[in-house]
Design a protein around this motif. Structure first.
Motif, PDB file in Angstrom:
ATOM      1  N   MET A 154     -35.508  42.990 106.117  1.00  0.00           N
ATOM      2  CA  MET A 154     -36.310  41.796 105.890  1.00  0.00           C
ATOM      3  C   MET A 154     -36.191  41.324 104.447  1.00  0.00           C
ATOM      4  N   MET A 155     -36.018  42.236 103.516  1.00  0.00           N
ATOM      5  CA  MET A 155     -35.961  41.884 102.093  1.00  0.00           C
ATOM      6  C   MET A 155     -34.586  41.351 101.683  1.00  0.00           C
ATOM      7  N   GLY A 191     -35.572  37.613 101.541  1.00  0.00           N
ATOM      8  CA  GLY A 191     -36.379  37.149 102.662  1.00  0.00           C
ATOM      9  C   GLY A 191     -36.135  35.708 103.046  1.00  0.00           C
ATOM     10  N   ALA A 237     -35.158  35.938 109.855  1.00  0.00           N
ATOM     11  CA  ALA A 237     -35.613  37.220 109.327  1.00  0.00           C
ATOM     12  C   ALA A 237     -36.719  37.807 110.199  1.00  0.00           C
ATOM     13  N   SER A 253     -39.712  38.920 110.226  1.00  0.00           N
ATOM     14  CA  SER A 253     -40.860  38.936 109.318  1.00  0.00           C
ATOM     15  C   SER A 253     -42.145  39.443 109.969  1.00  0.00           C
ATOM     16  N   PRO A 277     -39.733  37.429 100.636  1.00  0.00           N
ATOM     17  CA  PRO A 277     -39.739  38.853 100.997  1.00  0.00           C
ATOM     18  C   PRO A 277     -41.151  39.366 101.299  1.00  0.00           C
ATOM     19  N   LEU A 306     -43.413  40.812 104.504  1.00  0.00           N
ATOM     20  CA  LEU A 306     -43.380  41.359 105.863  1.00  0.00           C
ATOM     21  C   LEU A 306     -44.803  41.644 106.323  1.00  0.00           C
TER      22      LEU A 306
END
Length: 470
Positions: free
Chosen positions: A271-272, A276, A281, A283, A381, A383
């Motif tokens: 995810m990073m 991001g 992504a 997330s 980034p 999550l």
């Protein structure tokens, strides 16, 4: 500093009709990396006229002729890959390994895929009493985003070329340096005059003119949902085709097995990637409630292990693309805190030791699917971990979103993963990190319409003609 002050129109590098420039800011230094010209409606009109003039001849070229051009582009692209990687690193802050690796590699992959698809594509098919013929739709306006500059540009340009269309590319204002190099590649490869044209500038000007233009037959846009909605409205009066690849809030479902900690860590680090800034992504990370403590431990360690710093250094994550994007992400992190989500990694502000550049801490919350940070696309980034009780609830949570672009299922029970994937309302699902350039990509619901990648990407640029009694 790079200066790309000319537009590529009708096979020539030409000055803008009205001189006006804008700096492209390197987000790692907050200093200008380049300067571009900002186009006007007059520049768009010149580019559209060139593309319209070139269409009758280019649309009638043979597969063999178009393959020859694509292979010439391929050789030139390979020669200039290091320059493309450098430009991507400067314009949007991707780490050197990512910019010179996956960023540039995706463009090369889409080019190779276009060649492979074109070699086998049948533009005429006998079907009973009729012949079905696929023909290029015409002049295409291609509007691309800044987050994956080569991927999102090449996935449009090469299928459009392969199918016999002509085009005007409007690259992103924030990250248009690599697009200029791509235009140089196409010029050096011998793409005929007028087939490919490039006009830089703001989306509100260039994109709007393209969307409303009577001589543009199609718009292909990748970007945010609000802009996609406006493009559809602008294009409605001329009844042109509009292909949209918009936002996402993609779920990543981790199954309950002995690899859970490893899979959670992989999903968190993934995810990073690209800070991001990826529409698909993962997330929203969905994990079994019964293993939540273990998942939190794994995600925390993974996020804290993501190194952040100068794209020219050996870091996993660079800055986000701009001050504006940084501020938006900070606002979302604050919303997560205000909503009562549990912050387990990262948070507000820059990472320690980074006082310049638009760097964001790799941030992980534990929350619920009704929170703003789980509903809206943050594009950074950040999550959100969400718990589920069983597979049915995991699917329910995954589908409870206005978006439907991407999805992920990870676990050792492949049959269960397949079953879950079949029930998810999203356009692309990666099971155990599979990858295929020929797999169609696009969204359900507010994530857009149409499909790119592979042979489905060709169909975006083709009209269907029935010749009955042929």
């Amino acid at each position: 500093m790079r200066e790309y002050l000319k537009f590529y129109i009708d096979g020539q590098w030409v000055d803008p009709v009205e001189p006006k420039t804008s700096d492209v800011i390197n987000p790692a230094t907050e200093e200008p990396a380049g300067r571009i010209s900002m186009g006007t409606a007059a520049d768009v009109n010149k580019a559209v006229a060139a593309a319209r003039k070139a269409f009758p001849s280019w649309s009638q070229t043979s597969k063999a002729e178009r393959l020859e051009v694509l292979k010439s582009i391929q050789a030139e692209y390979a020669r200039r890959q290091p320059e493309l990687g450098e430009a991507i690193m400067e314009e949007m802050g991707a780490p050197s390994s990512l910019a010179n690796g996956f960023h540039v590699g995706l463009g090369a992959g889409h080019l190779q895929t276009a060649i492979e698809v074109l070699e086998k594509f049948e533009f005429e098919q006998a079907r009973g009493a009729h012949v079905l013929r696929y023909e290029p739709i015409g002049v295409c306006g291609l509007i691309t985003p800044w987050n994956w500059p080569m991927n999102q540009t090449c996935v449009k340009v090469f299928p459009a070329l392969a199918t016999g269309c002509t085009m005007i590319l409007k690259p992103p204002q924030l990250a248009s340096l690599s697009a200029h190099i791509l235009a140089e590649i196409l010029d050096a490869a011998g793409v005929p005059a007028g087939v490919f044209n490039l006009v830089q500038g703001s989306g509100s000007v260039i994109g709007t003119v393209l969307s409303k233009h009577e001589d543009v037959d199609m718009i292909s846009f990748t970007g945010s949902e609000p802009v996609g909605v406006q493009i559809q409205k602008d294009a409605a009066d001329t009844v042109k085709r509009v292909g949209l690849e918009l936002g996402g809030k993609s779920p990543w479902i981790v199954l309950d097995d002995d690899q859970l900690a490893t899979n959670v860590a992989s999903a968190t680090a993934g995810m990073m990637g690209n800070s991001g800034q990826t529409c698909s992504a993962g997330s929203r990370l969905l994990v079994p409630n019964s293993r939540m403590a273990e998942a939190i431990e794994a995600a925390t360690a993974a996020a804290n292990g993501v190194s952040v710093g100068d794209p020219r250094g050996n870091f996993a994550m660079g800055p986000v693309v701009s001050k504006g994007q940084y501020n938006v992400i900070q606002e979302y992190i604050q919303k997560g805190l205000d909503e009562g989500a549990q912050l387990i990694a990262g948070g507000l502000g820059r990472p320690e030791g980074l006082d310049k550049g638009w760097y964001v801490k790799p941030t992980v919350f534990v929350g619920t699917n009704d929170m703003v940070i789980a509903r809206e696309e943050i594009f950074g980034p950040v999550l959100v971990i969400i718990g589920y009780d069983d597979a049915d609830q995991a699917v329910e949570i995954a589908n409870d979103s206005p978006f439907g672009l991407g999805g992920y299922v990870t676990g050792s029970d492949v049959e269960l993963a397949r079953s879950i994937a079949r029930r998810m309302r999203t356009g692309a699902i990666w099971i155990n990190n599979g990858f295929d350039f020929h797999a169609p990509f696009g969204g359900y619901k507010r994530s857009g319409n149409g499909r790119e990648w592979g042979d489905y990407g060709f169909h975006e640029y083709l009209e269907i003609k029935s010749m009955i009694g042929f």
